[in-house]
Design an enzyme around this catalytic site. Structure first.
Site, mmCIF file in Angstrom:
data_model
loop_
_atom_site.group_PDB
_atom_site.id
_atom_site.type_symbol
_atom_site.label_atom_id
_atom_site.label_comp_id
_atom_site.label_asym_id
_atom_site.label_seq_id
_atom_site.Cartn_x
_atom_site.Cartn_y
_atom_site.Cartn_z
ATOM 1 C CG ASP A 1 -2.181 0.674 0.897
ATOM 2 O OD1 ASP A 1 -2.360 1.378 0.088
ATOM 3 O OD2 ASP A 1 -3.327 0.149 1.828
ATOM 4 C CG ASP B 1 -9.811 1.932 -0.722
ATOM 5 O OD1 ASP B 1 -8.758 2.129 -1.362
ATOM 6 O OD2 ASP B 1 -9.597 1.769 0.503
ATOM 7 C CD GLU C 1 0.066 4.424 -7.948
ATOM 8 O OE1 GLU C 1 -0.902 3.934 -8.262
ATOM 9 O OE2 GLU C 1 0.592 5.486 -8.414
ATOM 10 C CD1 TRP C 2 -5.454 3.076 -3.214
ATOM 11 C CD2 TRP C 2 -3.927 5.003 -2.914
ATOM 12 N NE1 TRP C 2 -4.969 3.107 -1.681
ATOM 13 C CE2 TRP C 2 -4.025 4.075 -1.612
ATOM 14 C CE3 TRP C 2 -3.338 6.265 -2.569
ATOM 15 C CZ2 TRP C 2 -3.416 4.600 -0.256
ATOM 16 C CZ3 TRP C 2 -2.649 6.492 -1.376
ATOM 17 C CH2 TRP C 2 -2.802 5.663 -0.254
ATOM 18 N N GLY C 3 -3.619 4.085 -8.396
ATOM 19 C CA GLY C 3 -3.679 4.851 -9.574
ATOM 20 C C GLY C 3 -3.154 6.288 -9.713
#
Ligand code: GAL
Length: 391
Positions: free
Chosen positions: A152, A207, A185-187
């Site tokens: 994460d 998320d 890294e959520w894009g």
């Protein structure tokens, strides 16, 4: 545009080659999108040895294992501190037998074991992160028998994504055990441009939330928003490197069966990793039918490894297509609207000549519909899909 893309792919390929020197196994770990289960969506920090063991048991008993789900992944909150030598310490109250024993248990069921850490100083739930301990942690995971690491991006002020993920990638490759590396890294920094060869999958969004179209101020988002953000990413996925639109919410209770069917259909059309995120100990027949539809899963796992894309956008109605190995295509007729709608797919939209006679199978009705020429039309319920295999 095309030259730019080819150049990027070449750079990614070369850097993957450089990274893989001395470790032939890593790059072969996810030839098709990984399938399994992850604790976060349903259980958040409420993880324990009992939950993981019971989930592994359920994965076998429900037929999920036979359908291809194999990784059992503990997300955040299994770790509490570091010892005097800097070794990561698991929560002894929740995991009294320790991580090695738990990995052994999962392996004894014929499944694989996954774990979670963070590239920064702390995880998103404020547990110790791996920054400065990458090699130590990778060795520890390998010694425990870990097969999958989700990594994460909280508490990473001043860090560069590519550098940080590459560092852990190298550490995993050097640790002597094949470990799938899931980048989270959520894009934020367009990982599809730099992460092939660094990890096997990378999150493309914030998320996922268990809702059709909600969104949270902190970045969490419902199904529709996630699907929309995948539309342009199809050129970047392929065997060994996948776009990850996040884990499944199927079965978590806040969407309808048809919304969950749409969710699962899209993940398979997108060649997304299929990480179930519900309580497998309480699978209802309705949810089982979704998660265990082998023909839909086969679309996800198709060996060609192409991600599907949108081929028609009519506002409330859309058509998406994924080329499959051989001459077949998977097609989704998608009704985002609130009333039933007839939706057509034309052969032109999916690259077939107009005179071609194609066999069509409805993958949810599990029925051959017969041969059709030029186009096929079905009425699709609101917030639902019809998913076809056209050959
Ligand atoms: C988020 C991540 C989630 C979950 C959570 C745990 O950053 O996107 O999938 O892992 O952290 O704290």
């Amino acid at each position: 545009m095309r030259t730019g893309l080819s150049l990027l792919m070449l750079v990614a390929f070369l850097s993957s080659f450089a990274l893989s020197a001395g470790d032939p196994g890593f790059d072969d770990l996810a030839k098709t999108p990984p399938m399994g289960w992850n604790s976060w969506n349903k259980f958040a920090c409420n993880v324990s040895e009992t939950l993981i063991k019971e989930t592994a048991d359920a994965m076998v008993a429900t037929g999920m294992k036979d359908a291809g789900y194999s990784y059992v992944v503990i997300d955040d909150c299994w770790q509490v501190s570091r010892d005097a030598q800097g070794n990561i310490v698991a929560d002894a109250a929740r995991f009294p037998s320790g991580m090695k024993a738990l990995a052994d248990y999962v392996h004894s069921k014929g499944l694989k074991f996954g774990i979670y850490s963070d590239a920064g100083t702390a995880t998103c739930q404020k547990r110790p992160g791996s920054k400065g301990f990458e090699e130590k942690d990778a060795k520890q995971y390998a010694a425990w028998g870990v097969d999958y690491l989700k990594y994460d991006w909280c508490s990473t002020e001043g860090q560069d994504t590519r550098t940080a993920y590459t560092q852990m990638s190298r550490a995993l490759r050097a640790a002597g055990r094949p470990i799938v590396f899931s980048i989270c890294e959520w894009g934020n920094t367009q990982p599809w441009l730099w992460a092939p060869g660094v990890g096997h999958l990378w999150r493309t969004t914030g998320d996922i939330q268990d809702c059709w179209d909600c969104s949270q101020p902190w970045g969490g988002m419902g199904l529709i928003h996630i699907i929309d953000l995948q539309a342009e990413l199809h050129p970047y996925a392929g065997p060994g490197h996948w776009n990850d639109p996040d884990m499944l919410e199927v079965g978590n209770g806040h969407m309808t069966a048809s919304e969950y069917r749409a969710h699962f259909s899209f993940w398979c059309l997108l060649a997304a990793p299929l990480m179930a995120g519900n309580d497998l100990r309480q699978l209802t027949p309705e949810i089982k039918e979704i998660l265990l539809n082998k023909e839909v899963i086969a679309v996800d796992q198709d060996s060609l490894g192409m991600q599907g894309r949108k081929v028609f956008d009519g506002g409330a109605v859309e058509v998406w297509m994924k080329p499959l190995s051989g001459t077949a295509r998977a097609v989704i007729l998608f009704n985002r609207g609130s009333v039933p709608a007839p939706i057509s797919v034309s052969w032109e939209q999916i690259g077939l000549g107009p005179g071609v006679e194609a066999q069509i199978r409805d993958l949810w009705a599990k029925k051959d519909l017969g041969p059709f020429k030029s186009r096929y039309t079905a009425t699709v319920k609101p917030h639902d899909v019809v998913m076809l295999r056209i050959q």
